[in-house]
Design an enzyme around this catalytic site. Structure first.
Site, PDB file in Angstrom:
ATOM      1  N   HIS A 167       1.301  40.060  -1.503  1.00  0.00           N
ATOM      2  CA  HIS A 167       2.518  39.965  -1.503  1.00  0.00           C
ATOM      3  C   HIS A 167       3.048  39.058  -2.594  1.00  0.00           C
ATOM      4  CE1 HIS A 167       4.074  36.694   1.136  1.00  0.00           C
ATOM      5  NE2 HIS A 167       2.905  36.879   1.821  1.00  0.00           N
ATOM      6  N   ASP A 197       2.036  30.451  -0.004  1.00  0.00           N
ATOM      7  CA  ASP A 197       2.401  31.674   0.459  1.00  0.00           C
ATOM      8  C   ASP A 197       3.535  32.332  -0.260  1.00  0.00           C
ATOM      9  OD1 ASP A 197       2.610  33.728   2.391  1.00  0.00           O
ATOM     10  OD2 ASP A 197       3.428  32.686   3.998  1.00  0.00           O
ATOM     11  N   GLU A 217       7.226  41.503   1.984  1.00  0.00           N
ATOM     12  CA  GLU A 217       6.166  41.205   3.109  1.00  0.00           C
ATOM     13  C   GLU A 217       6.726  40.483   4.040  1.00  0.00           C
ATOM     14  OE1 GLU A 217       2.775  39.012   5.131  1.00  0.00           O
ATOM     15  OE2 GLU A 217       4.454  38.371   3.872  1.00  0.00           O
ATOM     16  N   GLU A 218       7.354  39.342   3.649  1.00  0.00           N
ATOM     17  CA  GLU A 218       7.705  38.361   4.509  1.00  0.00           C
ATOM     18  C   GLU A 218       9.066  38.873   5.672  1.00  0.00           C
ATOM     19  OE1 GLU A 218       6.504  35.754   5.026  1.00  0.00           O
ATOM     20  OE2 GLU A 218       5.649  34.757   3.115  1.00  0.00           O
ATOM     21  N   ASP A 242      -3.649  37.085   0.925  1.00  0.00           N
ATOM     22  CA  ASP A 242      -2.503  36.273   1.423  1.00  0.00           C
ATOM     23  C   ASP A 242      -2.565  35.064   1.666  1.00  0.00           C
ATOM     24  OD1 ASP A 242       0.027  35.709   2.492  1.00  0.00           O
ATOM     25  OD2 ASP A 242       0.143  37.426   3.989  1.00  0.00           O
ATOM     26  N   HIS A 250       6.099  28.432   5.284  1.00  0.00           N
ATOM     27  CA  HIS A 250       7.422  28.833   5.259  1.00  0.00           C
ATOM     28  C   HIS A 250       8.523  27.818   5.209  1.00  0.00           C
ATOM     29  CE1 HIS A 250       6.396  33.141   7.072  1.00  0.00           C
ATOM     30  NE2 HIS A 250       5.698  32.839   6.014  1.00  0.00           N
TER      31      HIS A 250
END
Length: 712
Positions: free
Chosen positions: A360, A370, A407-408, A436, A519
């Site tokens: 992603h 990420d 994706e998130e 990922d 995140h």
């Protein structure tokens, strides 16, 4: 179900005339290259040398400099789905791939997305104070104004206020503990910590217990100062860092909430939001542990159980009492585009058959780890393969490289793409490999059991530059095992639609290092280069490993999928089921069937090996070779059921699904386990019957491929 006769006919067209030993456009001096005695599963002796030379040439192309350029360029600006930064990142990737001589295509889907307008969290008792909803970012930080505030995608809008109750990790047993203590959650705000289960499960369970809203925080015991130095001195979470993330119920179905099972394209009927089973029910938002500390300090009520105590230097209490919170979320919902990037390296022998590598490309903030790490690595695989392609090297099967968007928010881009191309993927996709968050010092993998041996073999011939040994040797050393464990696939990344919706064998590969910036706005280039992967060497190792695995699958005479290992794994899973009770249902039939499948799969594997040991094949044997490969592709599909699981029809696979109360972690044999947990003997019996049918289908597929006049 797949029409096998049509598939074989299509595959045979124009192929039988091809040489068994030499692919078109392969330089002749490469064929029969020295293999140093190495056995390459699925290849004839002559082809093995060419394949190893192909892999060597590919690895030589992979460049840390290119990966660094991609990573730094795409980490300058947040690439949140449907944002200006995401569009800029898309443009950059397209331009770079075109410069590499490739032809990237963009596939766009119009999906239902949430956008935060204002997030307000106020402690209203015993003191009044506003809680911060974004990190304390430097004033001169580039694109600071584009960093999204801390929020949970797909949370409902609304304002709720109530007494606070602490519920540990928000697992089923935590809510059961509150019930045992007589603590009602009706109209309460529940505070839970990240970890143990998927964040979306926490508000789901809280809502079922009557809660009005949920706050989620990362406790310092889990990824903060108790783990080590916090950012910027170390890789652990500082007090102001907020873990963003979606709370869409992807364990019910991922992708666009309004088009379950169908792609979000023009003309497709959409359900109403209130009909969407994946949308959460109560306002939920994340906070930092700095914000959570003040809430917990003033909380009254019973002392929390010892296992609920976290990292703060005071006694955690459950509540209610003392602390009250007002949660006000202004979140807008609308249709917005997600944009996937698709690149193809055409195969020349079986061009319709595809090996898909995906990562992603969207992020929450700067997202260097990420998942710019995965997407930059995928771009480098594409560039390196493209360079070889220009030099005349050709894979037998087509390799597809994908950059998924959204994706998130809930695996959106990959799910919509799979749903749109379901027919052709079901017929022709060989394997999906997912990348990922691939940066770090420790290798790890999850996959279906049929791919385990291939993963071990590839890691044994790929160097880990930091460890100065092979990836396998380092992996084995760190795991303390001669054969390191390969984990099961649950959900939480883009392999989900491939394996669990349409039955394409899948793997998730990469490197990782312990850290606490997941995140947050601090997942950036400084963090990546200082603490995770200085020099981008492990990125490059991930590219070499993944690209080599794809090449081996693309070029194999007999696909290296080992279903006898799969059958053995299912035997072990059934034994685990028996340990927890079978509700009076006899498992003799299903156990016998898995034995039959194992025997048939072994026989098929032996016949494939017999054919690859020959120097030349007859026309009949070439036909048989194709049937073997069709059977190897089909057996994973046989383990799916078009009706889906009784609890969620989108999930078709009988062996693998995410757990309903874990969200990410795999729940093997999900229909059996869910019936077992519900103590429902009838549902358990039906689940056993469906499992037996799927194993019978796989057995018939394996047997059919070896029933020919040429086999004795």
């Amino acid at each position: 179900m797949i029409d096998k006769s049509r598939m074989v006919k299509t595959s045979l067209t124009g192929i039988l005339a091809c040489s068994f030993a030499i692919s078109p456009l392969v330089p002749l001096n490469k064929v029969g290259a020295e293999t140093n005695g190495e056995t390459v599963s699925g290849f004839s002796k002559a082809r093995a040398g060419w394949e190893l030379d192909f892999e060597k040439k590919f690895k030589e192309q992979v460049s840390e400099e290119f990966i660094s350029h991609y990573s730094k360029s795409m980490s300058i600006r947040p690439a949140l789905v449907a944002s200006k930064g995401n569009e800029a990142s898309l443009d950059f990737a397209i331009n770079e791939l075109r410069e590499a001589g490739l032809d990237p295509q963009v596939q766009t889907y119009d999906v239902y997305l949430s956008t935060p307008k204002k997030i307000s969290i106020t402690q209203t008792a015993p003191v009044t104070r506003s809680l911060k909803v974004i990190e304390d970012l430097p004033e001169d930080l580039a694109f600071k104004d584009e960093v999204v505030m801390g929020y949970n995608a797909y949370s409902p809008s609304g304002t709720v206020e109530g007494e606070l109750v602490y519920a540990n990790y928000g697992q089923p047993q935590d809510f059961e503990e509150l019930e045992k203590r007589g603590i009602s959650l009706k109209d309460k705000i529940v505070l839970v910590r990240y970890g143990k289960n998927f964040r979306g499960v926490k508000p789901d369970l809280a809502a079922q217990h009557g809660a009005a809203g949920v706050l989620i925080y990362s406790d310092p015991e889990d990824d903060g100062y108790l783990k080590g130095d916090v950012y910027p001195k170390g890789p652990w979470r500082p007090k102001d860092a907020i873990q963003r993330g979606s709370i869409l119920s992807i364990y019910r179905y991922p992708g666009d909430p309004l088009t379950p099972g169908t792609p979000s394209i023009e003309g497709v009927e959409r359900i109403q939001p209130e009909q969407a089973a994946s949308l959460p029910k109560i306002p939920t938002t994340p906070i930092s542990y700095e914000a959570a500390e003040g809430l917990l300090k003033t909380l009254e009520g019973e002392k929390a159980p010892e296992e609920w105590q976290g990292g703060f230097p005071f006694e955690y209490k459950i509540g209610p009492g003392g602390t009250k919170v007002n949660l006000s979320l202004d979140i807008e919902y609308s249709q917005k585009p997600v944009n996937d990037v698709i690149v193809k390296i055409p195969g020349v022998k079986y061009p319709k058959q595809t090996i898909v590598i995906g990562a992603h490309r969207d992020t929450w903030a700067y997202g260097s780890k990420d998942n710019t790490s995965g997407w930059a690595t995928t771009m480098e695989i594409a560039r390196s393969l493209g360079k070889l392609y220009k030099e005349g090297w050709r894979p037998d099967r087509t390799i597809v490289l994908a950059g998924w968007d959204g994706e998130e928010y809930g695996l959106i881009g990959s799910t919509e793409w799979v749903e749109e191309h379901k027919k052709e993927l079901t017929e022709n996709a060989v394997v999906y490999i997912n990348l990922d968050s691939v940066a770090g010092q420790n290798f790890g993998a999850s996959s279906v059991p049929s791919l385990n041996e291939l993963i071990y073999n590839i890691t044994k011939v790929t160097e880990n530059p930091e460890a100065k040994m092979t990836v396998f040797e380092d992996w084995s050393k760190k795991s303390g095992s001669e054969k390191p464990a390969i984990e099961q696939l649950g959900s939480g990344s883009d392999y989900t639609a491939f394996i669990q919706h349409i039955g394409v064998p899948s793997a998730d590969l990469g490197f990782s290092s312990p850290d606490g910036l997941y995140h947050s706005a601090y997942d950036n280039t400084y963090f990546l280069e200082r603490f995770i992967d200085p020099g981008y060497k492990q990125h490059a190792a991930a590219a070499k490993l993944t690209g080599s695995m794809a090449l081996r699958l693309a070029n194999a005479d007999v696909l290296p999928l080992k279903y006898s290992d799969y059958a053995l794994s299912i035997k072990n899973l059934i034994n685990d089921i028996e340990k927890h009770g079978t509700l009076g249902i006899d498992l003799t039939g299903v156990k016998k069937q898995v034995d039959e499948w194992e025997a048939a799969a072994k026989e098929l594997e032996q016949y494939g090996a017999k054919l690859t040991n020959k120097t030349a094949l007859s026309k009949n044997e070439l036909q048989q070779l194709l049937k073997i490969n069709e059977a190897l592709m089909q057996q994973e599909r046989d383990l799916t059921n078009e009706k889906g699981l009784p609890s969620r029809e989108w999930f078709k696979h009988q062996i693998w699904a995410p757990g309903l109360t874990t969200g990410y972690a795999a729940q093997p044999l999900p229909a059996l386990v869910e019936a077992q947990q519900a103590n429902d003997a009838q549902k358990f019996k039906e689940a056993v019957k469906e499992l037996e049918k799927s194993l019978e289908r796989a057995t018939k597929t394996a047997k059919a491929a070896i029933e020919s006049e040429s086999y004795s």
